[in-house]
Design a protein around this motif. Sequence first.
Motif, PDB file in Angstrom:
ATOM      1  N   LYS A  64     -33.272 -21.663 -10.060  1.00  0.00           N
ATOM      2  CA  LYS A  64     -32.421 -20.524  -9.697  1.00  0.00           C
ATOM      3  C   LYS A  64     -32.469 -20.256  -8.191  1.00  0.00           C
ATOM      4  O   LYS A  64     -33.507 -20.411  -7.549  1.00  0.00           O
ATOM      5  CB  LYS A  64     -32.841 -19.274 -10.446  1.00  0.00           C
ATOM      6  CG  LYS A  64     -32.580 -19.378 -11.941  1.00  0.00           C
ATOM      7  CD  LYS A  64     -32.870 -18.080 -12.634  1.00  0.00           C
ATOM      8  CE  LYS A  64     -32.522 -18.191 -14.106  1.00  0.00           C
ATOM      9  NZ  LYS A  64     -32.722 -16.934 -14.808  1.00  0.00           N
ATOM     10  N   CYS A  91     -29.629 -13.352  -8.600  1.00  0.00           N
ATOM     11  CA  CYS A  91     -29.429 -14.789  -8.797  1.00  0.00           C
ATOM     12  C   CYS A  91     -27.934 -15.098  -8.674  1.00  0.00           C
ATOM     13  O   CYS A  91     -27.096 -14.303  -9.105  1.00  0.00           O
ATOM     14  CB  CYS A  91     -29.929 -15.181 -10.185  1.00  0.00           C
ATOM     15  SG  CYS A  91     -29.600 -16.900 -10.624  1.00  0.00           S
ATOM     16  N   CYS A 100     -26.363 -16.980 -10.437  1.00  0.00           N
ATOM     17  CA  CYS A 100     -25.830 -17.006 -11.797  1.00  0.00           C
ATOM     18  C   CYS A 100     -25.365 -15.618 -12.251  1.00  0.00           C
ATOM     19  O   CYS A 100     -24.562 -15.499 -13.176  1.00  0.00           O
ATOM     20  CB  CYS A 100     -26.855 -17.581 -12.773  1.00  0.00           C
ATOM     21  SG  CYS A 100     -28.397 -16.644 -12.872  1.00  0.00           S
ATOM     22  N   TYR A 156     -31.638 -17.259  -5.426  1.00  0.00           N
ATOM     23  CA  TYR A 156     -31.476 -15.816  -5.290  1.00  0.00           C
ATOM     24  C   TYR A 156     -30.981 -15.472  -3.891  1.00  0.00           C
ATOM     25  O   TYR A 156     -31.397 -16.083  -2.915  1.00  0.00           O
ATOM     26  CB  TYR A 156     -32.810 -15.108  -5.545  1.00  0.00           C
ATOM     27  CG  TYR A 156     -33.264 -15.198  -6.973  1.00  0.00           C
ATOM     28  CD1 TYR A 156     -32.916 -14.205  -7.888  1.00  0.00           C
ATOM     29  CD2 TYR A 156     -34.016 -16.281  -7.412  1.00  0.00           C
ATOM     30  CE1 TYR A 156     -33.322 -14.293  -9.216  1.00  0.00           C
ATOM     31  CE2 TYR A 156     -34.424 -16.375  -8.731  1.00  0.00           C
ATOM     32  CZ  TYR A 156     -34.074 -15.383  -9.628  1.00  0.00           C
ATOM     33  OH  TYR A 156     -34.472 -15.478 -10.937  1.00  0.00           O
ATOM     34  N   LYS A 199     -35.210 -19.941  -3.335  1.00  0.00           N
ATOM     35  CA  LYS A 199     -35.123 -20.720  -4.574  1.00  0.00           C
ATOM     36  C   LYS A 199     -36.374 -20.457  -5.389  1.00  0.00           C
ATOM     37  O   LYS A 199     -37.484 -20.418  -4.864  1.00  0.00           O
ATOM     38  CB  LYS A 199     -34.987 -22.196  -4.240  1.00  0.00           C
ATOM     39  CG  LYS A 199     -34.617 -23.040  -5.419  1.00  0.00           C
ATOM     40  CD  LYS A 199     -34.264 -24.448  -4.987  1.00  0.00           C
ATOM     41  CE  LYS A 199     -33.876 -25.243  -6.223  1.00  0.00           C
ATOM     42  NZ  LYS A 199     -33.456 -26.582  -5.925  1.00  0.00           N
TER      43      LYS A 199
END
Length: 104
Positions: A69, A33, A35, A71, A65
């Motif tokens: 999130k 991800c 993030c 990826y 997606k």
Amino acid sequence: MSDTTKLKAEILKAIAQPTRLKIIEFLREGERCVCEIFPAIGEEQSNTSRHLNMMTASGILSRRKDGLKIYYAINHAEVLIIVDLAATIMMSEITKRHEMLKAV
């Protein structure tokens, strides 16, 4: 210059940047991800996103997606071969330069 030469240069250019290499190394183990990516490589999210978008546009990375999130994954395993070959060349050059310095 042929179109294929230009496309090859674009792919190599998409890899040949320190932040992008950090991203590729981080994605070596598989999809992650966004993030997770920017904190792991120590870059700002906006800067990381710019590099991820560039590599996705050049075909180096794939993106998917899942809810909120996003990826990323390496789209072609051959990219890792290119990175590994660059590391091999680097080590060879370091060794050669070290030997030259010892001879001085």
